[in-house]
Design an enzyme around this catalytic site. Structure first.
Site, mmCIF file in Angstrom:
data_model
loop_
_atom_site.group_PDB
_atom_site.id
_atom_site.type_symbol
_atom_site.label_atom_id
_atom_site.label_comp_id
_atom_site.label_asym_id
_atom_site.label_seq_id
_atom_site.Cartn_x
_atom_site.Cartn_y
_atom_site.Cartn_z
ATOM 1 N NE ARG A 54 -9.626 9.575 -1.147
ATOM 2 C CZ ARG A 54 -10.348 9.173 0.023
ATOM 3 N NH1 ARG A 54 -10.450 7.825 0.233
ATOM 4 N NH2 ARG A 54 -10.390 9.996 0.860
ATOM 5 N NE ARG A 92 -4.323 -1.481 0.578
ATOM 6 C CZ ARG A 92 -5.313 -1.733 1.509
ATOM 7 N NH1 ARG A 92 -5.432 -0.743 2.268
ATOM 8 N NH2 ARG A 92 -6.274 -2.670 1.508
ATOM 9 C CE1 TYR A 106 -13.069 -7.325 2.395
ATOM 10 C CE2 TYR A 106 -11.386 -8.562 1.170
ATOM 11 C CZ TYR A 106 -11.813 -7.674 2.003
ATOM 12 O OH TYR A 106 -10.686 -7.160 2.999
ATOM 13 N NE ARG A 163 -6.785 5.390 3.194
ATOM 14 C CZ ARG A 163 -7.845 4.724 3.708
ATOM 15 N NH1 ARG A 163 -8.889 4.925 4.185
ATOM 16 N NH2 ARG A 163 -7.202 3.119 3.947
ATOM 17 C CG ASP A 166 -9.215 -2.581 -3.879
ATOM 18 O OD1 ASP A 166 -8.684 -2.017 -3.050
ATOM 19 O OD2 ASP A 166 -10.109 -3.587 -3.448
HETATM 20 O O1 CP3 Z 1 -0.146 -1.693 -2.440
HETATM 21 C C1 CP3 Z 1 -0.256 -0.676 -3.133
HETATM 22 O O2 CP3 Z 1 0.225 0.319 -2.992
HETATM 23 C C2 CP3 Z 1 -1.321 -0.931 -4.259
HETATM 24 C C3 CP3 Z 1 -2.595 -0.837 -4.439
HETATM 25 C C4 CP3 Z 1 -3.613 -1.621 -3.346
HETATM 26 C C5 CP3 Z 1 -4.841 -1.192 -2.717
HETATM 27 N N1 CP3 Z 1 -5.367 -2.327 -2.233
HETATM 28 C C6 CP3 Z 1 -5.160 0.332 -2.785
HETATM 29 C C7 CP3 Z 1 -6.122 0.671 -1.893
HETATM 30 C C8 CP3 Z 1 -3.463 -2.904 -3.118
HETATM 31 C C9 CP3 Z 1 -2.550 -4.036 -3.494
HETATM 32 C C10 CP3 Z 1 -4.833 -3.550 -2.283
HETATM 33 C C11 CP3 Z 1 -5.045 -4.596 -1.947
HETATM 34 C C12 CP3 Z 1 -6.050 -4.901 -1.339
HETATM 35 N N2 CP3 Z 1 -7.475 -4.228 -1.460
HETATM 36 C C13 CP3 Z 1 -6.514 -6.013 -0.195
HETATM 37 C C14 CP3 Z 1 -5.180 -7.106 -0.126
HETATM 38 C C15 CP3 Z 1 -4.257 -6.607 0.580
HETATM 39 C C16 CP3 Z 1 -4.424 -6.269 1.947
HETATM 40 O O3 CP3 Z 1 -4.408 -5.150 2.638
HETATM 41 O O4 CP3 Z 1 -4.462 -7.130 2.823
HETATM 42 C C17 CP3 Z 1 -7.582 -5.911 0.253
HETATM 43 C C18 CP3 Z 1 -8.142 -6.666 1.503
HETATM 44 C C19 CP3 Z 1 -8.287 -4.691 -0.353
HETATM 45 C C20 CP3 Z 1 -9.670 -4.394 -0.207
HETATM 46 C C21 CP3 Z 1 -9.909 -3.064 0.322
HETATM 47 N N3 CP3 Z 1 -9.721 -1.965 -0.473
HETATM 48 C C22 CP3 Z 1 -10.219 -2.563 1.452
HETATM 49 C C23 CP3 Z 1 -10.571 -3.616 2.799
HETATM 50 C C24 CP3 Z 1 -10.302 -1.258 1.579
HETATM 51 C C25 CP3 Z 1 -10.673 -0.187 2.662
HETATM 52 C C26 CP3 Z 1 -9.207 -0.103 3.634
HETATM 53 C C27 CP3 Z 1 -9.448 1.115 4.432
HETATM 54 O O5 CP3 Z 1 -8.420 1.587 4.963
HETATM 55 O O6 CP3 Z 1 -10.447 1.981 4.235
HETATM 56 C C28 CP3 Z 1 -9.625 -0.924 0.172
HETATM 57 C C29 CP3 Z 1 -9.343 0.601 -0.279
HETATM 58 C C30 CP3 Z 1 -8.159 0.772 -0.750
HETATM 59 N N4 CP3 Z 1 -7.318 0.220 -1.481
HETATM 60 C C31 CP3 Z 1 -7.398 2.083 -0.522
HETATM 61 C C32 CP3 Z 1 -6.101 1.930 -1.247
HETATM 62 C C33 CP3 Z 1 -5.102 3.141 -1.341
HETATM 63 C C34 CP3 Z 1 -7.784 3.244 0.264
HETATM 64 C C35 CP3 Z 1 -8.878 3.913 -0.308
HETATM 65 C C36 CP3 Z 1 -9.174 5.417 -0.100
HETATM 66 O O7 CP3 Z 1 -9.798 5.607 0.785
HETATM 67 O O8 CP3 Z 1 -8.308 6.092 -0.756
#
Ligand code: CP3
Length: 337
Positions: free
Chosen positions: A23, A10, A137, A14, A60
């Site tokens: 964003r 990640r 999910y 943010r 994502d």
């Molecule tokens: O690693 C990176 O920089 C690449 C981008 C990336 C994101 N999500 C961006 C993201 C990757 C590789 C993911 C994978 C992802 N997404 C996973 C597996 C990795 C892990 O964390 O175990 C999962 C479970 C998701 C599903 C997901 N997407 C969730 C549960 C959430 C909300 C989490 C939160 O903290 O609110 C997201 C949103 C998400 N994916 C964000 C980002 C930067 C935040 C979105 C935002 O509000 O800007």
């Protein structure tokens, strides 16, 4: 390489003010993912700021279920939600394997733009969720649950769950192949929820499908030499079994000792990880001490890619990320002489 490479799960996100600004311009996280120019810009943001050794595609894991028509949205502070979760055999029968070019073309376009933007300086990692994690999910319908629905399906209707997982394994394989063709130089599978399963449940519902994906990727002449990284959060008790899939690298969360993981896995694959993300909230001196401990635990030689044990969190000060990257590059040199 004369030092241990590092990238951060990640790493685009943010905690970076430039991410939050973009964003806002895009309107939402999903719009950002679906606009290749902007998703490319976000992919490059962390590598412009820090001396990271790899970039990861900004996207994502939930793009596949979104492309299957489940109606994905992200509400502020609540995480992901599906309008049409998968609850019955009929719901599963309605699903098909998405065509990456037709249904996920925006991701492939982002990969191409990011490769061009990186211009060969560092490699680009593509990724997908694991079938089990995606199914969790899709069946739960949102994040933050206790997994009673997906576990209920595993116990009471395993045949139906296997049908869903099989469809997802085919979808993930096609998606990763397409990312590779578009230019991704390594492929990572995020199995965020494999660790909630029992030993036999993990092998049956998560590992078997990741193994089939690795096997399929390795049998594609064009993809065979592209490194595949498997990461099961909470999977520390199954490292040997994960390595036996033939993956090239294994992601570790912070609950595992790196040195012991190395002796268990041997030369079968490289290790990636595994600093506790919460350490990025500590002072730079403390971060440096922890980096020294982790590098010492792995020991001499190659086969370690430094990373966190899970994604970086939004409240982290970017200065601490700079301190982490510098500490890894600086302190690791002695282990590569
Ligand atoms: O690693 C990176 O920089 C690449 C981008 C990336 C994101 N999500 C961006 C993201 C990757 C590789 C993911 C994978 C992802 N997404 C996973 C597996 C990795 C892990 O964390 O175990 C999962 C479970 C998701 C599903 C997901 N997407 C969730 C549960 C959430 C909300 C989490 C939160 O903290 O609110 C997201 C949103 C998400 N994916 C964000 C980002 C930067 C935040 C979105 C935002 O509000 O800007």
């Amino acid at each position: 390489m004369d030092r241990t490479p590092i990238w951060i799960m990640r790493q685009a996100g943010r905690y970076l003010p430039e991410y939050r600004a973009l964003r806002q311009r895009a309107g939402s996280f999903l719009e950002l993912c679906k606009t290749p120019q902007l998703a490319c810009e976000v992919t490059l943001q962390p590598v412009q700021r820090f001396a990271l050794d790899a970039a990861i595609l900004f996207s994502d894991i939930l793009t596949i279920p979104d492309a299957m028509g489940l109606g994905l949205s992200f509400s502020e502070g609540e995480g992901p939600r599906f309008e049409r979760p998968v609850r019955s055999r009929a719901d599963i029968d309605r699903l098909g394997v998405p065509d990456p070019a037709a249904d996920l073309g925006y991701v492939l376009e982002t990969v191409k733009l990011a490769r061009a933007g990186l211009d060969g300086r560092i490699p680009l990692i593509g990724f997908s969720g694991s079938p089990w994690t995606l199914a969790a999910y899709m069946v739960e319908g949102r994040g933050g649950t206790n997994f009673s629905r997906i576990k209920g399906m595993a116990f009471d209707a395993p045949g139906e769950l296997h049908r869903l997982l099989d469809l997802l394994a085919k979808s993930v394989t096609a998606y990763l192949c397409a990312q590779r063709q578009a230019g991704a130089q390594a492929l990572m599978v995020f199995d965020t929820w494999g660790g909630i399963l029992s030993e036999h449940g993990y092998r049956e519902f998560s590992l078997a499908y990741m193994a089939s994906i690795v096997e399929a990727l390795k049998s594609e002449p064009e993809a065979a030499s592209t490194p595949v990284i498997l990461f099961t959060k909470g999977g520390g008790q199954w490292l040997e079994a994960i390595a036996d899939t033939g993956c090239d690298a294994l992601g570790l969360d912070w609950t595992v000792d790196l040195g012991r993981a190395r002796s268990r896995v041997g030369h079968r694959c490289a290790l990636q990880g595994n600093m506790d993300p919460a350490l990025l909230g500590a002072r730079p001196r403390r971060i440096r001490e922890e980096v020294a401990l982790l590098l010492k635990s792995f020991g001499r030689g190659s086969g370690h890619v430094f990373n966190l044990g899970h994604g970086i969190t939004p409240e982290v000060d970017p200065e601490n990320v700079a301190a982490l990257v510098d500490a890894v590059h600086d302190l690791s040199q002695t282990y590569h002489r």
